[in-house]
Design a protein around this motif. Structure first.
Motif, mmCIF file in Angstrom:
data_model
loop_
_atom_site.group_PDB
_atom_site.id
_atom_site.type_symbol
_atom_site.label_atom_id
_atom_site.label_comp_id
_atom_site.label_asym_id
_atom_site.label_seq_id
_atom_site.Cartn_x
_atom_site.Cartn_y
_atom_site.Cartn_z
ATOM 1 N N TRP A 44 7.863 3.787 8.710
ATOM 2 C CA TRP A 44 8.057 3.826 10.162
ATOM 3 C C TRP A 44 6.763 3.448 10.884
ATOM 4 C CZ3 TRP A 44 12.410 3.243 12.312
ATOM 5 C CH2 TRP A 44 13.577 3.825 11.812
ATOM 6 N N ARG A 45 5.612 3.803 10.298
ATOM 7 C CA ARG A 45 4.334 3.405 10.902
ATOM 8 C C ARG A 45 4.206 1.876 10.898
ATOM 9 N NH1 ARG A 45 -0.774 5.677 11.977
ATOM 10 N NH2 ARG A 45 -1.995 4.006 12.934
ATOM 11 N N LEU A 46 4.615 1.233 9.799
ATOM 12 C CA LEU A 46 4.590 -0.226 9.742
ATOM 13 C C LEU A 46 5.463 -0.825 10.843
ATOM 14 C CD1 LEU A 46 4.827 -0.847 5.887
ATOM 15 C CD2 LEU A 46 2.830 -1.233 7.341
ATOM 16 N N GLY B 30 0.817 -1.209 0.000
ATOM 17 C CA GLY B 30 0.000 0.000 0.000
ATOM 18 C C GLY B 30 0.847 1.253 0.000
ATOM 19 N N ALA B 31 1.914 1.243 0.784
ATOM 20 C CA ALA B 31 2.805 2.405 0.823
ATOM 21 C C ALA B 31 3.471 2.621 -0.523
ATOM 22 C CB ALA B 31 3.860 2.217 1.912
ATOM 23 N N LYS B 32 3.900 1.536 -1.154
ATOM 24 C CA LYS B 32 4.552 1.658 -2.450
ATOM 25 C C LYS B 32 3.569 2.103 -3.530
ATOM 26 C CE LYS B 32 8.833 0.461 -1.539
ATOM 27 N NZ LYS B 32 9.953 1.396 -1.764
ATOM 28 N N THR B 33 2.337 1.628 -3.446
ATOM 29 C CA THR B 33 1.329 2.048 -4.414
ATOM 30 C C THR B 33 1.059 3.540 -4.280
ATOM 31 O OG1 THR B 33 0.273 -0.125 -4.417
ATOM 32 C CG2 THR B 33 -1.058 1.724 -5.176
ATOM 33 N N ALA B 34 0.965 4.022 -3.036
ATOM 34 C CA ALA B 34 0.762 5.446 -2.809
ATOM 35 C C ALA B 34 1.917 6.257 -3.374
ATOM 36 C CB ALA B 34 0.599 5.722 -1.311
ATOM 37 N N PHE B 35 3.152 5.747 -3.208
ATOM 38 C CA PHE B 35 4.315 6.450 -3.756
ATOM 39 C C PHE B 35 4.252 6.480 -5.282
ATOM 40 C CE2 PHE B 35 8.622 6.224 -5.561
ATOM 41 C CZ PHE B 35 9.110 7.447 -5.125
ATOM 42 N N ALA B 36 3.889 5.354 -5.890
ATOM 43 C CA ALA B 36 3.793 5.300 -7.350
ATOM 44 C C ALA B 36 2.751 6.281 -7.867
ATOM 45 C CB ALA B 36 3.453 3.874 -7.798
ATOM 46 N N PRO C 116 6.772 -4.350 14.961
ATOM 47 C CA PRO C 116 8.220 -4.155 14.762
ATOM 48 C C PRO C 116 8.943 -5.360 14.190
ATOM 49 C CG PRO C 116 7.542 -3.281 16.882
ATOM 50 C CD PRO C 116 6.363 -4.028 16.337
ATOM 51 N N ASN C 117 8.669 -6.545 14.711
ATOM 52 C CA ASN C 117 9.448 -7.706 14.292
ATOM 53 C C ASN C 117 9.110 -8.141 12.865
ATOM 54 O OD1 ASN C 117 11.353 -9.944 15.165
ATOM 55 N ND2 ASN C 117 9.606 -11.123 14.447
ATOM 56 N N GLU C 118 7.840 -8.371 12.606
ATOM 57 C CA GLU C 118 7.478 -8.930 11.305
ATOM 58 C C GLU C 118 7.560 -7.907 10.184
ATOM 59 O OE1 GLU C 118 4.323 -11.858 11.166
ATOM 60 O OE2 GLU C 118 4.170 -11.757 13.335
ATOM 61 N N ASN C 119 7.160 -6.660 10.447
ATOM 62 C CA ASN C 119 7.276 -5.657 9.401
ATOM 63 C C ASN C 119 8.737 -5.287 9.152
ATOM 64 O OD1 ASN C 119 4.693 -5.322 8.419
ATOM 65 N ND2 ASN C 119 4.102 -3.901 10.033
ATOM 66 N N SER C 120 9.566 -5.389 10.177
ATOM 67 C CA SER C 120 11.004 -5.222 9.965
ATOM 68 C C SER C 120 11.513 -6.266 8.983
ATOM 69 C CB SER C 120 11.750 -5.340 11.293
ATOM 70 O OG SER C 120 13.153 -5.291 11.087
ATOM 71 N N ALA C 121 11.042 -7.500 9.141
ATOM 72 C CA ALA C 121 11.464 -8.571 8.236
ATOM 73 C C ALA C 121 10.969 -8.322 6.811
ATOM 74 C CB ALA C 121 10.945 -9.912 8.739
ATOM 75 N N VAL C 122 9.748 -7.779 6.686
ATOM 76 C CA VAL C 122 9.204 -7.474 5.356
ATOM 77 C C VAL C 122 10.060 -6.410 4.670
ATOM 78 C CG1 VAL C 122 7.250 -6.459 4.123
ATOM 79 C CG2 VAL C 122 6.850 -8.178 5.891
ATOM 80 N N LEU C 123 10.380 -5.340 5.407
ATOM 81 C CA LEU C 123 11.198 -4.276 4.821
ATOM 82 C C LEU C 123 12.607 -4.782 4.516
ATOM 83 C CD1 LEU C 123 10.049 -1.310 7.083
ATOM 84 C CD2 LEU C 123 9.615 -1.541 4.633
ATOM 85 N N GLN C 124 13.171 -5.555 5.424
ATOM 86 C CA GLN C 124 14.504 -6.106 5.195
ATOM 87 C C GLN C 124 14.522 -6.990 3.948
ATOM 88 O OE1 GLN C 124 16.046 -8.280 8.535
ATOM 89 N NE2 GLN C 124 17.965 -8.825 7.516
ATOM 90 N N GLY C 125 13.398 -7.648 3.694
ATOM 91 C CA GLY C 125 13.319 -8.517 2.530
ATOM 92 C C GLY C 125 13.432 -7.800 1.203
ATOM 93 N N ARG D 158 20.810 -5.555 12.456
ATOM 94 C CA ARG D 158 19.587 -4.746 12.350
ATOM 95 C C ARG D 158 19.916 -3.321 11.946
ATOM 96 N NH1 ARG D 158 14.944 -6.211 13.001
ATOM 97 N NH2 ARG D 158 15.609 -8.131 14.033
ATOM 98 N N ARG D 159 19.133 -2.827 10.993
ATOM 99 C CA ARG D 159 19.326 -1.479 10.476
ATOM 100 C C ARG D 159 17.995 -0.737 10.488
ATOM 101 N NH1 ARG D 159 23.158 -2.085 5.137
ATOM 102 N NH2 ARG D 159 23.042 0.161 5.318
ATOM 103 N N PRO D 160 18.016 0.578 10.272
ATOM 104 C CA PRO D 160 16.751 1.310 10.133
ATOM 105 C C PRO D 160 16.144 1.022 8.755
ATOM 106 C CG PRO D 160 18.586 2.809 9.850
ATOM 107 C CD PRO D 160 19.173 1.483 10.236
ATOM 108 N N TRP D 161 15.431 -0.088 8.656
ATOM 109 C CA TRP D 161 14.947 -0.554 7.349
ATOM 110 C C TRP D 161 14.051 0.449 6.634
ATOM 111 C CZ3 TRP D 161 18.127 -3.979 5.965
ATOM 112 C CH2 TRP D 161 18.653 -4.904 6.869
ATOM 113 N N PRO D 162 13.260 1.277 7.316
ATOM 114 C CA PRO D 162 12.493 2.288 6.585
ATOM 115 C C PRO D 162 13.377 3.243 5.790
ATOM 116 C CG PRO D 162 11.549 1.990 8.757
ATOM 117 C CD PRO D 162 12.847 1.215 8.747
ATOM 118 N N VAL D 163 14.535 3.608 6.349
ATOM 119 C CA VAL D 163 15.447 4.513 5.648
ATOM 120 C C VAL D 163 16.006 3.829 4.406
ATOM 121 C CG1 VAL D 163 17.594 5.823 5.836
ATOM 122 C CG2 VAL D 163 16.005 5.744 7.765
#
Length: 430
Positions: free
Chosen positions: A84-86, A25-31, A91-100, A302-307
């Motif tokens: 960052w909202r995700l 959803g976030a990526k669609t909004a950006f597009a 924190p744990n699972e959405n971090s993994a999604v972003l890291q992916g 672990r990194r700031p995956w949103p950045v």
């Protein structure tokens, strides 16, 4: 970026599981936000005025210090907030999604700079990349490294520290301010090479005067002499198109928070594939040894995956405008500024207007006017922010005494803002 590419990009962002829907959803909004950028058929003031509206500047404010840190486009900023909202929601699972997304982002960044993903590490900034190179390459006491006179300390200090620790020699090569032509830079390095020289390293575009070095020619010189050639590209990416295959460098580093206008916290390091066995990683963690390519250099746990996710959006934002269009715009602004400033009495330019040597950065001074006074005049009268450049402590190696202000003209600046700079120079010179 056309509609088909947008659709492919959006599909590629959707990972497994329900949690990925938030990222999608976030990526669609950006597009969708990129679609608000004006069409490419116009090159006039209206086009760039619409692009400028994608940024979050206050009305009347002129930001002209991209050489220090760039302004993040609104669509990239809003995407970052969503990421960052995700993280806050799960924190744990959405971090993994972003890291992916890291490997897809590595691939996109590699294409952006003309490299392969196996040659690109995603670092935190240019300082980290320069330290990785200076500490990681095998050198012994007495070996010599040549660097430019106007290197940023993130490239100078790692080599000086290595000299203190291991007894290598660091020689700073003098170059005119500004040089008369690219050959002056090339000849200065050629004349400085000794039998003990092992590495040449220089900024693609220096941070003090904005002078571009003849990278392709310096690389050929280094390789003809059997030397390694490292380049600091922090002031180049996002200002001019970069193709590392064509430049022929051995290693190249950059940061993303300047001309690429990405949030601070990511950078890129390129190391030629067949050179990686000669450069050790500096930071290691679990399973680092299992990576046989440039990924071994960015094992930071672990990194700031949103950045990191926002780095991809920053690349997409530039691609939506077009790298050649951006280069053309900033060169037009910069060359106009320098040409007009050269005619103002008492103004001294430290940046050449030769297009082979210059781009978006312009350093200048006014005889008898302290740099801070000139900077504050621009800030108070015109609500304009530029950088001051003072000789001495900040750039002690500069033998020419650059003592003035540095003006950055990115694509979100305007000729109207440049005219205000010129008016301020005329006021102060009078």
């Amino acid at each position: 970026m056309d509609e088909e590419q947008m659709v492919i990009s959006r599909r590629s962002l959707i990972g497994p599981g329900l949690l990925a829907s938030g990222l999608a959803g976030a990526k669609t909004a950006f597009a969708q936000s990129l679609k608000k950028l004006p069409g490419h058929e116009k090159e006039d003031g209206a086009y760039w005025q619409k692009v400028r509206k994608q940024f979050l500047f206050e009305p009347g404010f002129s930001y002209m210090n991209t050489g220090t840190v760039g302004a993040t486009p609104g669509p990239v900023y809003h995407a970052l907030v969503r990421y960052w909202r995700l993280m806050a929601e799960n924190p744990n699972e959405n971090s993994a999604v972003l890291q992916g997304r890291m490997e897809a982002i590595r691939e996109k960044a590699a294409q952006f700079i003309g490299a392969t993903a196996a040659e690109v590490a995603i670092t935190r900034n240019a300082t980290e990349g320069n330290n990785l190179l200076a500490k990681g390459v095998d050198l012994k006491a007495g070996d010599e490294v040549l660097i430019g006179y106007l290197e940023h300390d993130s490239n100078r200090q790692p080599w000086l520290l290595r000299a203190k620790r291991d007894g290598i020699k660091v020689t700073e090569v003098p170059v005119g301010t500004p040089p008369k032509n690219p050959e002056e830079i090339l000849n200065a390095f050629n004349d400085a090479i000794t039998p003990r020289t092992r590495i040449l390293t220089i900024a693609q575009c220096d941070t003090v005067t904005g002078t571009f070095a003849p990278i392709r020619e310096l690389g050929k010189l280094a390789h003809d002499k059997g030397l390694l050639f490292f380049v600091d590209g922090a002031q180049a990416i996002g200002q001019v198109p970069v193709n590392l295959r064509e430049l022929g460098v051995d290693a190249w580093i950059t940061t993303s928070h300047k001309w690429l206008a990405s949030p601070a916290g990511t950078g890129l390091m390129y190391i030629r594939r067949d050179l990686q066995d000669r450069i050790w990683p500096n930071i290691v963690t679990e399973n680092w040894w299992s990576f046989t390519d440039a990924r071994r250099y960015d094992r930071l746990s672990r990194r700031p995956w949103p950045v990191l996710a926002a780095l991809e959006d920053s690349l997409d934002f530039q691609l939506a405008i077009g790298k050649p269009r951006i280069e053309s715009r900033i060169r037009a602004l910069g060359s106009y500024l320098r040409a007009q400033a050269a005619d103002i009495p008492r103004v001294r330019l430290y940046t050449s207007n030769d297009p082979r040597l210059s781009g978006a950065l312009t350093s200048l001074s006014i005889d008898g006017v302290p740099p801070l006074r000139l900077r504050e005049y621009l800030r108070q009268k015109f609500d304009m922010y530029v950088a001051d450049r003072a000789k001495g402590v900040k750039y002690p190696a500069d033998p020419h005494g650059v003592d003035g202000i540095r003006i950055s003209t990115h694509y979100y600046n305007s000729f109207e803002q440049v005219e205000k700079v010129l008016q301020a120079l005329r006021d102060m010179a009078a």
